[in-house]
Design a protein around this motif. Sequence first.
Motif, mmCIF file in Angstrom:
data_model
loop_
_atom_site.group_PDB
_atom_site.id
_atom_site.type_symbol
_atom_site.label_atom_id
_atom_site.label_comp_id
_atom_site.label_asym_id
_atom_site.label_seq_id
_atom_site.Cartn_x
_atom_site.Cartn_y
_atom_site.Cartn_z
ATOM 1 N N LEU A 92 0.800 -1.226 0.000
ATOM 2 C CA LEU A 92 0.000 0.000 0.000
ATOM 3 C C LEU A 92 0.835 1.279 0.000
ATOM 4 O O LEU A 92 0.498 2.232 -0.715
ATOM 5 N N PRO A 93 1.913 1.384 0.789
ATOM 6 C CA PRO A 93 2.708 2.624 0.738
ATOM 7 C C PRO A 93 3.232 2.931 -0.666
ATOM 8 O O PRO A 93 3.238 4.097 -1.084
ATOM 9 N N LEU A 94 3.666 1.916 -1.397
ATOM 10 C CA LEU A 94 4.153 2.130 -2.759
ATOM 11 C C LEU A 94 3.020 2.605 -3.664
ATOM 12 O O LEU A 94 3.224 3.478 -4.520
ATOM 13 N N ILE A 95 1.815 2.057 -3.475
ATOM 14 C CA ILE A 95 0.676 2.472 -4.303
ATOM 15 C C ILE A 95 0.345 3.939 -4.046
ATOM 16 O O ILE A 95 0.142 4.716 -4.988
ATOM 17 N N VAL A 96 0.307 4.342 -2.781
ATOM 18 C CA VAL A 96 0.007 5.744 -2.445
ATOM 19 C C VAL A 96 1.045 6.666 -3.065
ATOM 20 O O VAL A 96 0.714 7.706 -3.651
ATOM 21 N N GLU A 97 2.304 6.275 -2.974
ATOM 22 C CA GLU A 97 3.397 7.067 -3.539
ATOM 23 C C GLU A 97 3.279 7.175 -5.060
ATOM 24 O O GLU A 97 3.643 8.205 -5.652
#
Length: 314
Positions: free
Chosen positions: A48-53
């Motif tokens: 999820l952090p990579l997707i938000v970024e």
Amino acid sequence: FSIGEKAVADDPPALAAEIRKYLQKKDDTEISLAAAILLAQLGYIEGLPLIVESLPRLTSEQRTHLAEHLARVRKHQALPLIQTLLKDPVDVVRKAMVNALLSKRADEKCLEMVFTELQRAGTPLKPQDVPFSHLMQIAANSSTKKHLRKWAIALLSTPHAAPLQTMALIILEKCWMSEDENLFEIFSHSTIPWQRRAAFRTLGKCAPERFVRELPSMIKDPSEHVRMVIPNIYTCDRSYSQWVHYLDDNIFEHDYGSYHYASSSSNPSKLEAAPRDALIRLTADSSPLVRFEAYFALLTNRATIDLADFAAVL
């Protein structure tokens, strides 16, 4: 947070483990992002952090596809992603995110996220982004109905945009309590016809005795859309149940679960005097559509009408 439907019936740990190998590919951001999205679609949160970024470089189609599957990661770790997609500039993306939040075992937290964003100043999220069908399903569930009611009352008790309050009046139909007649007093006198329409229809479905007392003023309402509520409430034909909820002049949604009038007498097809007299008066209404609906309501209640006059409005 409640988790929606999973991608497959059984948890696929071997598949997830294989996908995680690609999530670690720092030298190929496209591959790692694809792995993160696929993991999210399977219900795993580590990407999820990579997707938000990476959201700013995703197309609207990619963001929509992502939002459609986020019911599987309705978890606190997904809040930043969900909140971002709720305020996406593209309406299709926002609608997909709302749909993922409110479908399949939506809980209090899901409602909180949607209604908090709806009330935020400057939000792009609009009432028309929220499917009425999901709200009606939530209202039908005893465990979530009280939470939906809480938000409806909050919207009606303090100043908000007119379409948002009109939506709350429509929601109130499914979670009405007797004290809500106090709110009705305010919105039945609104200068906005769509609010009067929603208020009177909710009253007709939830407080029929009070609705009868309002018939004389409703017949005189300057909007044909408000006067239309009367024949809709008293039409008994189950095959003719469509109603249109208007939020404003251009925003509307169809509702196929209509109210069907039943007299308090032993003969359910016999209209009581006040509704019958109101419908008869509406057969001479200035609006052809209101006249037609009034005649039709009388017919479905087996009342005697002049068929020639009825044919004249067809």
